[in-house]
Design a protein around this motif. Sequence first.
Motif, PDB file in Angstrom:
ATOM      1  N   SER A 164      15.399  33.920  30.413  1.00 54.11           N
ATOM      2  CA  SER A 164      15.889  34.958  29.490  1.00 54.11           C
ATOM      3  C   SER A 164      17.058  35.742  30.047  1.00 54.11           C
ATOM      4  CB  SER A 164      14.755  35.925  29.146  1.00 54.11           C
ATOM      5  OG  SER A 164      14.354  36.649  30.302  1.00 54.11           O
ATOM      6  N   GLY A 165      17.322  35.601  31.344  1.00 51.41           N
ATOM      7  CA  GLY A 165      18.387  36.389  31.960  1.00 51.41           C
ATOM      8  C   GLY A 165      19.691  35.639  32.157  1.00 51.41           C
ATOM      9  N   ILE A 166      19.769  34.405  31.646  1.00 56.57           N
ATOM     10  CA  ILE A 166      20.987  33.607  31.850  1.00 56.57           C
ATOM     11  C   ILE A 166      22.117  34.097  30.952  1.00 56.57           C
ATOM     12  CG2 ILE A 166      21.998  31.312  31.612  1.00 56.57           C
ATOM     13  CD1 ILE A 166      20.366  31.625  34.082  1.00 56.57           C
ATOM     14  N   GLY A 167      21.870  34.138  29.660  1.00 54.38           N
ATOM     15  CA  GLY A 167      22.826  34.702  28.710  1.00 54.38           C
ATOM     16  C   GLY A 167      24.261  34.265  28.912  1.00 54.38           C
ATOM     17  N   LEU A 168      25.145  35.250  29.013  1.00 52.48           N
ATOM     18  CA  LEU A 168      26.573  35.001  29.168  1.00 52.48           C
ATOM     19  C   LEU A 168      26.870  34.186  30.421  1.00 52.48           C
ATOM     20  CD1 LEU A 168      29.555  35.442  28.404  1.00 52.48           C
ATOM     21  CD2 LEU A 168      29.428  37.666  29.577  1.00 52.48           C
ATOM     22  N   LEU A 169      26.122  34.411  31.471  1.00 48.47           N
ATOM     23  CA  LEU A 169      26.361  33.680  32.714  1.00 48.47           C
ATOM     24  C   LEU A 169      26.230  32.178  32.494  1.00 48.47           C
ATOM     25  CD1 LEU A 169      26.880  33.610  35.751  1.00 48.47           C
ATOM     26  CD2 LEU A 169      24.426  33.983  36.104  1.00 48.47           C
ATOM     27  N   GLY A 170      25.216  31.761  31.759  1.00 47.56           N
ATOM     28  CA  GLY A 170      25.049  30.337  31.475  1.00 47.56           C
ATOM     29  C   GLY A 170      26.229  29.760  30.731  1.00 47.56           C
ATOM     30  N   THR A 171      26.739  30.500  29.757  1.00 49.26           N
ATOM     31  CA  THR A 171      27.914  30.045  28.999  1.00 49.26           C
ATOM     32  C   THR A 171      29.122  29.901  29.901  1.00 49.26           C
ATOM     33  OG1 THR A 171      27.083  31.151  27.009  1.00 49.26           O
ATOM     34  CG2 THR A 171      29.436  30.594  27.062  1.00 49.26           C
ATOM     35  N   LEU A 172      29.339  30.886  30.757  1.00 50.21           N
ATOM     36  CA  LEU A 172      30.484  30.857  31.664  1.00 50.21           C
ATOM     37  C   LEU A 172      30.393  29.682  32.635  1.00 50.21           C
ATOM     38  CD1 LEU A 172      30.612  34.674  32.441  1.00 50.21           C
ATOM     39  CD2 LEU A 172      32.278  33.395  31.077  1.00 50.21           C
ATOM     40  N   MET A 173      29.197  29.409  33.132  1.00 52.94           N
ATOM     41  CA  MET A 173      29.014  28.299  34.070  1.00 52.94           C
ATOM     42  C   MET A 173      29.286  26.958  33.386  1.00 52.94           C
ATOM     43  SD  MET A 173      28.018  29.693  37.023  1.00 52.94           S
ATOM     44  CE  MET A 173      26.833  28.764  37.978  1.00 52.94           C
ATOM     45  N   LYS A 174      28.822  26.812  32.170  1.00 55.53           N
ATOM     46  CA  LYS A 174      29.046  25.563  31.439  1.00 55.53           C
ATOM     47  C   LYS A 174      30.524  25.330  31.173  1.00 55.53           C
ATOM     48  CE  LYS A 174      24.508  25.509  29.195  1.00 55.53           C
ATOM     49  NZ  LYS A 174      23.771  25.699  27.918  1.00 55.53           N
ATOM     50  N   GLN A 175      31.268  26.391  30.974  1.00 55.82           N
ATOM     51  CA  GLN A 175      32.704  26.261  30.699  1.00 55.82           C
ATOM     52  C   GLN A 175      33.479  25.662  31.868  1.00 55.82           C
ATOM     53  OE1 GLN A 175      33.877  30.229  29.540  1.00 55.82           O
ATOM     54  NE2 GLN A 175      33.184  29.968  27.420  1.00 55.82           N
ATOM     55  N   SER A 210      39.212  34.550  48.683  1.00 61.22           N
ATOM     56  CA  SER A 210      39.564  33.147  48.492  1.00 61.22           C
ATOM     57  C   SER A 210      38.750  32.515  47.379  1.00 61.22           C
ATOM     58  CB  SER A 210      39.365  32.367  49.807  1.00 61.22           C
ATOM     59  OG  SER A 210      38.017  32.447  50.247  1.00 61.22           O
ATOM     60  N   GLU A 211      37.497  32.922  47.204  1.00 63.61           N
ATOM     61  CA  GLU A 211      36.667  32.411  46.122  1.00 63.61           C
ATOM     62  C   GLU A 211      37.024  33.069  44.793  1.00 63.61           C
ATOM     63  OE1 GLU A 211      33.927  29.782  46.712  1.00 63.61           O
ATOM     64  OE2 GLU A 211      35.749  29.726  47.939  1.00 63.61           O
ATOM     65  N   ALA A 212      37.357  34.348  44.825  1.00 69.91           N
ATOM     66  CA  ALA A 212      37.723  35.057  43.605  1.00 69.91           C
ATOM     67  C   ALA A 212      39.031  34.547  43.012  1.00 69.91           C
ATOM     68  CB  ALA A 212      37.820  36.554  43.880  1.00 69.91           C
ATOM     69  N   ALA A 213      39.852  33.917  43.854  1.00 67.69           N
ATOM     70  CA  ALA A 213      41.141  33.400  43.380  1.00 67.69           C
ATOM     71  C   ALA A 213      41.021  32.022  42.736  1.00 67.69           C
ATOM     72  CB  ALA A 213      42.123  33.331  44.540  1.00 67.69           C
ATOM     73  N   LYS A 214      39.846  31.398  42.824  1.00 68.23           N
ATOM     74  CA  LYS A 214      39.667  30.046  42.292  1.00 68.23           C
ATOM     75  C   LYS A 214      39.033  30.097  40.905  1.00 68.23           C
ATOM     76  CE  LYS A 214      38.942  28.134  46.943  1.00 68.23           C
ATOM     77  NZ  LYS A 214      37.942  27.505  47.848  1.00 68.23           N
ATOM     78  N   GLU A 215      39.115  28.977  40.199  1.00 67.09           N
ATOM     79  CA  GLU A 215      38.615  28.931  38.823  1.00 67.09           C
ATOM     80  C   GLU A 215      37.112  28.719  38.746  1.00 67.09           C
ATOM     81  OE1 GLU A 215      39.174  26.358  34.683  1.00 67.09           O
ATOM     82  OE2 GLU A 215      40.360  25.858  36.463  1.00 67.09           O
ATOM     83  N   ARG A 216      36.551  27.796  39.562  1.00 69.48           N
ATOM     84  CA  ARG A 216      35.171  27.369  39.367  1.00 69.48           C
ATOM     85  C   ARG A 216      34.119  28.185  40.123  1.00 69.48           C
ATOM     86  NH1 ARG A 216      33.234  22.723  40.511  1.00 69.48           N
ATOM     87  NH2 ARG A 216      32.074  22.358  38.579  1.00 69.48           N
ATOM     88  N   PRO A 217      34.403  28.705  41.315  1.00 66.06           N
ATOM     89  CA  PRO A 217      33.377  29.509  41.982  1.00 66.06           C
ATOM     90  C   PRO A 217      33.028  30.757  41.170  1.00 66.06           C
ATOM     91  CG  PRO A 217      35.063  28.826  43.545  1.00 66.06           C
ATOM     92  CD  PRO A 217      35.582  28.500  42.176  1.00 66.06           C
ATOM     93  N   LEU A 218      31.789  31.212  41.310  1.00 66.27           N
ATOM     94  CA  LEU A 218      31.332  32.356  40.526  1.00 66.27           C
ATOM     95  C   LEU A 218      32.155  33.624  40.764  1.00 66.27           C
ATOM     96  CD1 LEU A 218      29.426  33.409  38.421  1.00 66.27           C
ATOM     97  CD2 LEU A 218      27.656  33.661  40.174  1.00 66.27           C
ATOM     98  N   PRO A 219      32.580  33.941  41.997  1.00 68.91           N
ATOM     99  CA  PRO A 219      33.442  35.122  42.136  1.00 68.91           C
ATOM    100  C   PRO A 219      34.713  35.025  41.295  1.00 68.91           C
ATOM    101  CG  PRO A 219      32.588  34.509  44.270  1.00 68.91           C
ATOM    102  CD  PRO A 219      32.211  33.393  43.327  1.00 68.91           C
ATOM    103  N   GLY A 220      35.284  33.836  41.189  1.00 68.72           N
ATOM    104  CA  GLY A 220      36.473  33.659  40.368  1.00 68.72           C
ATOM    105  C   GLY A 220      36.181  33.818  38.890  1.00 68.72           C
ATOM    106  N   ILE A 221      35.039  33.286  38.450  1.00 67.88           N
ATOM    107  CA  ILE A 221      34.627  33.447  37.055  1.00 67.88           C
ATOM    108  C   ILE A 221      34.466  34.929  36.732  1.00 67.88           C
ATOM    109  CG2 ILE A 221      32.747  33.030  35.417  1.00 67.88           C
ATOM    110  CD1 ILE A 221      32.246  30.366  36.879  1.00 67.88           C
TER     111      ILE A 221
END
Length: 256
Positions: A164-175, A210-221
Amino acid sequence: MSPPLPSLLGVFGHPDDEALLAGGVLAQHAAAGAATAVVTATWPPETHRAGEFADALVILGAGKPRLLGFADHRVPDSAPGRPRLCDAPMDEVVQRIVEHIRAVRPTVVVTHDAYGQLTGHPDHLRTHQATVLAVHAAGLEHRFPDAGPPWRPQALYAATHPHSGIGLLGTLMKQVGKKTLSVPDEHITAAVDVSPWLDQKERAILAHRSEAAKERPLPGILARLPSTARESVIKTEYFTRLCASPTAGALSALTV
């Protein structure tokens, strides 16, 4: 008056996991005067990610970096001359974690869940397995006797995500082509609202530049999200209690 919060040790696979999974709880405990510390299993001290990890710990009040220094599963050259975490002998990994448990002497240990977190990362899974063994071994005087006097934490928690706590996070990960491995809601022992410590948690996540600057890692998302959406994703931290000593009271450690 609320009881004092317990000392807390996080054991995670990579620099940034501590901020993403338990940054709010670490900041909460540090603000209350509890001792906090974090071990990360991969990336040695001389790397850029270790430096970012140190910056994040300053923000969270979680002490000095504690690095096992193994190579990242997906970046073998992250630790030249060292094995990948998943290739290292389990006993070696367990002993290294035991050394930190006995040095820090935490009341509570927090690590990854048995899925290896949302994406099932091999380093997360290996860290979970080794930490479960280490929490037990740390209290046994004849196990790793050279790693310091025995110490038995009162509780071990797995950072996790309920269905029940995935919500928006799940959508972002799938993208970005990532799966989400969540657990049934009834597996959750503690759901902690970390809203009062969101500023620290956000800054600690973004300190992993370095992770926040990337597209796929969660900090970047998360870095690309509007602040209100980012807050909705990270304002609650979820945990499952895995094991404990007979000492009463530890259950409240992550629910206050």
